[in-house]
Design an enzyme around this catalytic site. Structure first.
Site, PDB file in Angstrom:
ATOM      1  N   GLU A  58       0.846  -1.193   0.000  1.00 38.25           N
ATOM      2  CA  GLU A  58       0.000   0.000   0.000  1.00 38.25           C
ATOM      3  C   GLU A  58       0.886   1.248   0.000  1.00 38.25           C
ATOM      4  OE1 GLU A  58      -2.823   2.434   3.139  1.00 38.25           O
ATOM      5  OE2 GLU A  58      -2.793   0.243   3.277  1.00 38.25           O
TER       6      GLU A  58
ATOM      7  N   ARG B   5       0.167  10.391   0.239  1.00 35.63           N
ATOM      8  CA  ARG B   5       0.492  11.496   1.138  1.00 35.63           C
ATOM      9  C   ARG B   5       1.650  12.352   0.643  1.00 35.63           C
ATOM     10  NH1 ARG B   5       0.844   8.336   6.959  1.00 35.63           N
ATOM     11  NH2 ARG B   5      -0.970   6.964   6.658  1.00 35.63           N
TER      12      ARG B   5
ATOM     13  N   LYS C 111     -10.986  -1.651   6.275  1.00 33.20           N
ATOM     14  CA  LYS C 111      -9.796  -1.311   7.055  1.00 33.20           C
ATOM     15  C   LYS C 111     -10.283  -0.817   8.414  1.00 33.20           C
ATOM     16  CE  LYS C 111      -6.055   2.139   7.094  1.00 33.20           C
ATOM     17  NZ  LYS C 111      -5.333   3.131   6.273  1.00 33.20           N
TER      18      LYS C 111
END
Length: 210
Positions: free
Chosen positions: A42, A46, A130
């Site tokens: 993943e 950001r 998640k």
């Protein structure tokens, strides 16, 4: 190929959560993680390098299953898929974000931290999620308490999970994998010590779900 991807929760016991500062490091980092037994990667959206990193991994590391994390908008969904993401992960969800992820054609894990959010997703037909921020939101005891009334929901706990705490999560019947960063220590990344990353990935891959 993307639509036939098995559940993200079943690819490996641990999904490394990568914050990519330099896209040039993406391929050797991904190769180290895959060699260590962690194919699902993943890359969080950001940093400015994230999409280029996803594209590079998708193009050059065929054994990796690269996905995008910190997906928080429909535009982010589109950008991530266009870059080659094979799955999507969000820290939370809204109706519009869920619609975008559902329409994306790739598997996704919307983030939840409350029972109401889980029930709302189940109502929408989403069963894999998640759990974030895992430790701050109640950790193992919280997820264990959800398994009774909501056994159809499965989770990837992420946020504060460590090598020490991961086994307790993985022992739960409603946890398929955990997300973590401990196999990506800052000093190893700064030194581009891919052998150390591979070693830590192998240690993480040795953890197995129940």
């Amino acid at each position: 190929m993307t639509s036939a991807l098995p559940s993200v929760l079943d690819l490996a016991p641990v999904v490394p959560v990568v914050v990519m500062e330099d896209a040039a490091d993406a391929v050797p980092l991904a190769r180290a993680l895959v060699a260590g037994g962690l194919p699902a990667i993943e890359v969080t959206l950001r940093t400015p390098a994230a999409l280029d990193a996803i594209s590079a991994i998708a193009a050059e590391v065929p054994d990796a299953v690269v996905g995008a994390g910190t997906v928080i908008s429909a535009a982010g969904v589109a950008d991530a898929v266009a870059a080659g993401s094979r799955f999507l992960v969000s820290p939370g969800w809204t109706e519009s974000l869920l619609d975008a992820m559902t329409s994306s054609g790739v598997p996704f894990l919307p983030g939840v931290s409350t029972t109401s959010e889980v029930v709302a997703l189940l109502e929408r037909g989403v069963r894999e999620m998640k759990f974030f921020p895992a430790e701050a939101a109640g950790g193992v005891p919280y997820l264990k308490s959800l398994s009774g009334p909501l056994p159809q929901a499965r989770f990837c706990p992420t946020g504060g999970v460590s090598l020490a705490s991961a086994p307790a999560y993985l022992a739960l019947p409603n946890v398929g994998c955990v997300g973590g960063t401990w196999m990506l220590p800052a000093d190893a990344l700064a030194a581009r010590d891919w052998a150390r990353v591979e070693s830590l990935a192998r240690e993480a891959a040795a953890l197995r779900a129940h």
